[in-house]
Design a protein around this motif. Sequence first.
Motif, short mmCIF file in Angstrom:
data_model
loop_
_atom_site.label_atom_id
_atom_site.label_comp_id
_atom_site.label_asym_id
_atom_site.label_seq_id
_atom_site.Cartn_x
_atom_site.Cartn_y
_atom_site.Cartn_z
N PHE A 118 -18.60 11.75 -57.64
CA PHE A 118 -19.93 11.29 -57.27
C PHE A 118 -20.98 12.15 -57.96
CE2 PHE A 118 -18.08 8.85 -53.85
CZ PHE A 118 -17.02 9.63 -53.41
N TYR A 143 -24.72 13.46 -56.72
CA TYR A 143 -25.71 13.56 -55.66
C TYR A 143 -27.00 14.11 -56.25
CZ TYR A 143 -22.75 12.82 -51.52
OH TYR A 143 -21.95 12.27 -50.54
N PRO A 156 -28.59 17.04 -49.76
CA PRO A 156 -28.12 16.21 -50.89
C PRO A 156 -28.04 14.74 -50.46
CG PRO A 156 -26.67 18.09 -50.52
CD PRO A 156 -27.57 18.01 -49.34
N LEU A 208 -26.65 10.84 -51.89
CA LEU A 208 -25.82 10.17 -52.87
C LEU A 208 -26.67 9.43 -53.87
CD1 LEU A 208 -22.98 9.25 -53.81
CD2 LEU A 208 -23.26 7.27 -52.27
N LEU A 247 -26.23 17.19 -58.49
CA LEU A 247 -24.98 17.83 -58.12
C LEU A 247 -23.80 16.94 -58.48
CD1 LEU A 247 -26.23 18.86 -54.59
CD2 LEU A 247 -25.61 20.50 -56.37
N HIS A 274 -13.08 13.63 -51.76
CA HIS A 274 -13.55 12.68 -50.76
C HIS A 274 -13.78 13.36 -49.42
CE1 HIS A 274 -14.06 9.14 -48.42
NE2 HIS A 274 -12.92 9.26 -47.80
N ASN A 275 -12.74 13.83 -48.77
CA ASN A 275 -12.92 14.46 -47.47
C ASN A 275 -13.42 15.89 -47.60
OD1 ASN A 275 -12.21 12.36 -45.65
ND2 ASN A 275 -10.09 12.59 -46.25
N ASP A 276 -12.84 16.66 -48.47
CA ASP A 276 -13.30 18.04 -48.71
C ASP A 276 -13.96 18.08 -50.07
OD1 ASP A 276 -10.21 19.61 -49.87
OD2 ASP A 276 -10.95 17.55 -50.07
N MET A 277 -15.17 17.61 -50.11
CA MET A 277 -15.85 17.47 -51.40
C MET A 277 -16.14 18.84 -52.00
SD MET A 277 -18.33 14.18 -51.03
CE MET A 277 -19.55 15.01 -50.04
N ARG A 278 -15.96 18.92 -53.32
CA ARG A 278 -16.23 20.15 -54.08
C ARG A 278 -17.45 19.88 -54.95
NH1 ARG A 278 -12.83 23.65 -51.32
NH2 ARG A 278 -11.05 22.37 -50.68
N PHE A 279 -18.45 20.70 -54.76
CA PHE A 279 -19.72 20.52 -55.46
C PHE A 279 -19.84 21.50 -56.62
CE2 PHE A 279 -22.51 17.88 -52.73
CZ PHE A 279 -21.68 17.72 -51.63
N GLY A 280 -20.47 21.04 -57.69
CA GLY A 280 -20.93 21.97 -58.70
C GLY A 280 -22.17 22.69 -58.19
N TYR A 308 -20.71 22.05 -44.29
CA TYR A 308 -20.83 22.72 -45.57
C TYR A 308 -21.84 23.86 -45.45
CZ TYR A 308 -18.48 18.70 -47.68
OH TYR A 308 -17.56 17.74 -48.00
N PRO A 354 -23.26 23.01 -52.24
CA PRO A 354 -22.62 23.14 -50.93
C PRO A 354 -21.14 23.52 -51.06
CG PRO A 354 -23.96 21.15 -51.02
CD PRO A 354 -23.87 21.69 -52.43
N PHE A 360 -17.52 23.56 -48.94
CA PHE A 360 -16.84 22.95 -47.80
C PHE A 360 -16.34 24.02 -46.85
CE2 PHE A 360 -14.42 19.93 -45.50
CZ PHE A 360 -13.12 20.38 -45.35
N GLN A 368 -13.51 20.25 -41.77
CA GLN A 368 -13.73 18.87 -41.35
C GLN A 368 -13.05 18.65 -40.01
OE1 GLN A 368 -11.53 15.23 -42.97
NE2 GLN A 368 -13.50 15.07 -43.99
N ASN A 384 -18.53 11.05 -42.24
CA ASN A 384 -17.64 10.27 -43.10
C ASN A 384 -17.42 8.92 -42.46
OD1 ASN A 384 -17.17 13.08 -43.66
ND2 ASN A 384 -15.39 12.44 -44.84
N THR A 431 -18.55 7.73 -49.62
CA THR A 431 -18.70 9.17 -49.66
C THR A 431 -19.32 9.65 -48.35
OG1 THR A 431 -19.55 10.98 -50.97
CG2 THR A 431 -20.97 9.06 -50.72
N GLN A 432 -19.74 10.87 -48.33
CA GLN A 432 -20.29 11.45 -47.12
C GLN A 432 -21.82 11.43 -47.15
OE1 GLN A 432 -18.51 15.27 -46.27
NE2 GLN A 432 -16.55 14.61 -47.10
N PHE A 491 -25.27 13.25 -45.51
CA PHE A 491 -25.64 14.53 -44.92
C PHE A 491 -26.81 14.44 -43.96
CE2 PHE A 491 -23.05 17.55 -47.20
CZ PHE A 491 -22.66 16.85 -48.32
#
Lengths: 107, 114
Positions: free
Chosen positions: A34, A36, A44, A46, A87, A92-98, B35, B43, B45, B48, B94, B102-103, B105
Amino acid sequence: RKEVEQDPGPFNVPEGATVAFNCTYSNSASQSFFWYRQDCRKEPKLLMSVYSSGNEDGRFTAQLNRASQYISLLIRDSKLSDSATYLCVVGHNDMRFGAGTRLTVKP
Amino acid sequence: ETGVTQSPTHLIKTRGQQVTLRCSSQSGHNTVSWYQQALGQGPQFIFQYYREEENGRGNFPPRFSGLQFPNYSSELNVNALELDDSALYLCARNPGRGGEETQYFGPGTRLLVL
């Protein structure tokens, strides 16, 4: 190596310019991607999902290259309102962001 | 817009104290994520919750803990606060396990540890 790496920026461009952001990710098993957008002191939001075939939403085009583990975002005809931090997000569930790339569009 | 609310909006604590941050959703979503966003970073994680059970955790020590309640509201608790805990804490809803969306916030809680 960070899980998600982005161009550090900042990008300062004039209105009407085309600007491209790049992002690489380390987990080859990742399935969800994704972009953001985050305005100053806001949460953030989407901007768009990124699909394998590439996808476009108005002035915004996202591309995914799974072989290179590379994601891009292209913004055409930049507007003042595009000024924000962009970003790159993987997962999906544990999203990792730059860390984000800051864009400033100037008149 | 997202239907996710967080409280408080801002908080100041001192090192060693404990803090509880809250998150709620207008409509029930059985999955919530937390987050931490430090200044100038994306952010990170924390963990969850799905149906009141922890369902995944990032690289955060045990002094970061959470709860999810039957009404799907959630809490983030941080014990023994450290200066580096100063950050924006974001809660995200979620659509649920297996969802392709997606999520989304909430507005976040800005925590300052002195």
